[in-house]
Motif scaffolding. Structure first.
Motif, mmCIF file in Angstrom:
data_model
loop_
_atom_site.group_PDB
_atom_site.id
_atom_site.type_symbol
_atom_site.label_atom_id
_atom_site.label_comp_id
_atom_site.label_asym_id
_atom_site.label_seq_id
_atom_site.Cartn_x
_atom_site.Cartn_y
_atom_site.Cartn_z
ATOM 1 N N ILE A 218 51.520 44.243 34.338
ATOM 2 C CA ILE A 218 51.963 43.393 35.452
ATOM 3 C C ILE A 218 51.685 44.149 36.742
ATOM 4 O O ILE A 218 51.835 45.375 36.809
ATOM 5 N N TYR A 219 51.271 43.420 37.779
ATOM 6 C CA TYR A 219 50.746 44.035 38.999
ATOM 7 C C TYR A 219 51.671 43.800 40.194
ATOM 8 O O TYR A 219 52.571 42.958 40.151
ATOM 9 N N SER A 220 51.415 44.544 41.264
ATOM 10 C CA SER A 220 52.251 44.416 42.462
ATOM 11 C C SER A 220 52.096 43.034 43.098
ATOM 12 O O SER A 220 53.037 42.484 43.646
ATOM 13 N N LYS A 221 50.874 42.491 42.979
ATOM 14 C CA LYS A 221 50.610 41.121 43.426
ATOM 15 C C LYS A 221 50.016 40.353 42.251
ATOM 16 O O LYS A 221 49.219 40.903 41.483
ATOM 17 N N PRO A 222 50.374 39.084 42.101
ATOM 18 C CA PRO A 222 49.901 38.315 40.941
ATOM 19 C C PRO A 222 48.372 38.284 40.855
ATOM 20 O O PRO A 222 47.686 38.082 41.857
ATOM 21 N N LYS A 223 47.838 38.503 39.679
ATOM 22 C CA LYS A 223 46.402 38.366 39.422
ATOM 23 C C LYS A 223 46.205 38.022 37.959
ATOM 24 O O LYS A 223 46.854 38.599 37.081
ATOM 25 N N LYS A 224 45.309 37.077 37.710
ATOM 26 C CA LYS A 224 45.114 36.615 36.336
ATOM 27 C C LYS A 224 43.838 37.162 35.705
ATOM 28 O O LYS A 224 43.746 37.282 34.490
ATOM 29 N N TYR A 225 42.845 37.476 36.523
ATOM 30 C CA TYR A 225 41.564 37.955 36.007
ATOM 31 C C TYR A 225 41.382 39.420 36.395
ATOM 32 O O TYR A 225 41.508 39.789 37.565
ATOM 33 N N ILE A 226 41.105 40.242 35.404
ATOM 34 C CA ILE A 226 40.961 41.676 35.628
ATOM 35 C C ILE A 226 39.586 42.103 35.121
ATOM 36 O O ILE A 226 39.169 41.719 34.029
ATOM 37 N N TYR A 227 38.889 42.898 35.915
ATOM 38 C CA TYR A 227 37.542 43.325 35.509
ATOM 39 C C TYR A 227 37.459 44.832 35.275
ATOM 40 O O TYR A 227 36.385 45.414 35.270
ATOM 41 N N ALA A 228 38.633 45.432 35.080
ATOM 42 C CA ALA A 228 38.724 46.838 34.669
ATOM 43 C C ALA A 228 39.852 46.937 33.663
ATOM 44 O O ALA A 228 40.944 46.404 33.882
#
Length: 461
Positions: free
Chosen positions: A394-404
């Protein structure tokens, strides 16, 4: 041929990819090519999920992960939210191939097969796998074999130190050194120990795939033409083929030879942040966002208002927070199937950032396994049918797609099909093969009755 003279040898190449061996590089792999020409070969369907643990034990027991009762490296210990246990050899309660052989007075040499640590007693000798903490631990049976290997081989290498690294030169060097030591150990054991059945698994194929796939696959989104490591995987396959040749020299016409992999490999396009997605859709409630990317187990979750959460990895295991099952469960028993169906429909509808369907598949364990022991996930998700991995953080800001990858650099995901090559086949190209077929086929070759609870079939020779 005399039953007494029969032997069997399985050479396992973790993650070996059918297309690379059967098509792209066949002419560069003389030992494997000769086996294919003299016998038969085909794609070997992996387990669900297609990962090292539970795939090798599914192969060796001829049982599904549901029957085995473990669904990955780490599994829920109970229905609490934080207790997990590793799937060690102690988790394996079913008979394995060498157990059945041992009861029939056949001696085995087992080298590097995943989930054999801590070592158990067998009729023969055993060297444990990459899941062993270190060579300081007891990693052999009998125990004195540890010192014997030290005296005759040198320092045994359990695994590379870290295959998710940007230090590619060092990683490549470690993979070769590990493989060299493993095959040297294999030759020593074959020459010095009595055996009817020999099996080894080399993990270097898996490590080089995850570390170098983007450098060779022209369809990988991060591929760069003419890069330094473009031939790294190909050259390693050629090296492994040469090492395999040294084992084949130690067999005769009465030896059944199989070369197998537990699953295949494919490019990884990216990752779906599954827990971020569950937050967005209202299934998962957290009390506060972290300051940086944080694993789900380190997040403070509002369990009283959470319906589902997930583990990341090459695939995703999704768990529902069920009333009277989990401590703060809120999904009522009568809502359980409806909630699962809702999740399946929505997960399979996930698109990429351009709105194109990923082709995600979501499975109910009860529909793919005859039995589900211990604590199965409520759903198993293959994002993009494994072109995308599951990101659990889970990230500091919402993100659904990760490329790493959130656990370190990784270029490849697993594929549903591994390899099967055998010298004892009257049919050149084989089909409808399942990894659970391996153990019954070996038992049949030895003329040993196949236990009725094994799920695989005998591969037609």
């Amino acid at each position: 041929m005399s039953e007494a003279n029969k032997k069997a040898m399985i050479i396992g190449l973790d993650c070996a990819a059918p297309k690379l061996i059967f098509e792209d590089w066949k002419s560069h792999l003389p030992n494997l090519s000769k086996l294919m020409e003299e016998g038969g070969y085909g794609k070997l369907k992996s387990s669900d999920p297609p990962i090292t643990c539970p795939a090798w034990m599914s192969m060796m027991s001829s049982k599904s992960p549901g029957k085995l009762g473990f669904y990955g490296f780490r599994n829920r210990k109970d229905y609490s939210y934080d207790k997990l246990k590793f799937a060690t050899s102690a988790s394996v309660k079913e008979d394995l191939l060498w157990d059945v052989l041992g009861r029939n007075k056949k001696k085995s040499i087992i080298l590097g097969v995943p989930q054999t640590y801590p070592p158990k007693r067998i009729n023969g000798c055993l060297v444990t796998s990459f899941l062993t903490p270190s060579t300081d631990a007891q990693f052999t049976y009998p125990s004195f074999l540890k010192e014997e290997i030290k005296e005759n081989i040198g320092d045994y290498i359990i695994d590379v130190r870290n295959f998710r690294t940007e230090d590619k030169d060092n990683l490549l060097e470690e993979i070769y050194e590990m493989t060299k030591v493993r095959f040297k150990t294999a030759r020593y054991l074959l020459d010095k120990k009595p055996w009817d059945f020999f099996m080894m698994v080399e993990m270097g194929v898996d490590r080089i795939h995850h570390g170098f796939w983007k450098y060779h696959d022209k369809n990988h989104p991060k591929y760069e033409p003419g890069n330094k490591y473009e031939n790294a995987i190909k050259d390693y396959y050629k090296y492994v083929d040469k090492e395999i040749g040294t084992l084949l020299e130690r067999t005769d016409d009465d030896t059944l030879i199989m070369v197998v992999s537990d699953h295949g490999a494919k490019k990884m396009d990216g990752g779906i942040a599954i827990n971020e997605w569950l937050i967005e859709k209202g299934y998962l409630k957290i009390k506060a966002r972290p300051n940086e990317a944080t694993r789900i187990r380190d997040i403070e979750i509002d369990w009283d208002n959470t319906k589902a959460w997930a583990f990341g990895g090459y695939y995703s295991r999704i768990f529902l927070n069920v009333k009277d099952r989990e401590p703060n469960g809120m999904v009522k028993e009568e809502e359980y199937e409806q909630t699962r169906d809702e999740l399946i429909k929505t997960l399979e509808g996930i698109t990429d950032e351009d709105g194109n369907s990923l082709g995600t598949r979501v499975l109910k364990p009860q529909e793919i396994y005859e039995e589900c022991k211990n604590i199965p996930p409520d759903l198993i998700a293959y994002f993009g049918d494994l072109d995308w991995r599951a990101i659990g953080s889970i990230y500091s800001k919402p993100k659904k797609y990760i490329y790493a990858n959130d656990t370190g650099p990784d270029d490849a995901n697993h594929d549903h099909y591994g390899i099967y090559i055998s010298n004892k086949s009257n049919k050149k190209k084989l089909s409808n093969l399942d990894l659970r077929d391996i153990t019954p086929t070996v038992l049949d070759y030895f003329g040993i009755e196949i236990p009725k609870d094994m799920e695989g079939k005998v591969i037609n020779r």
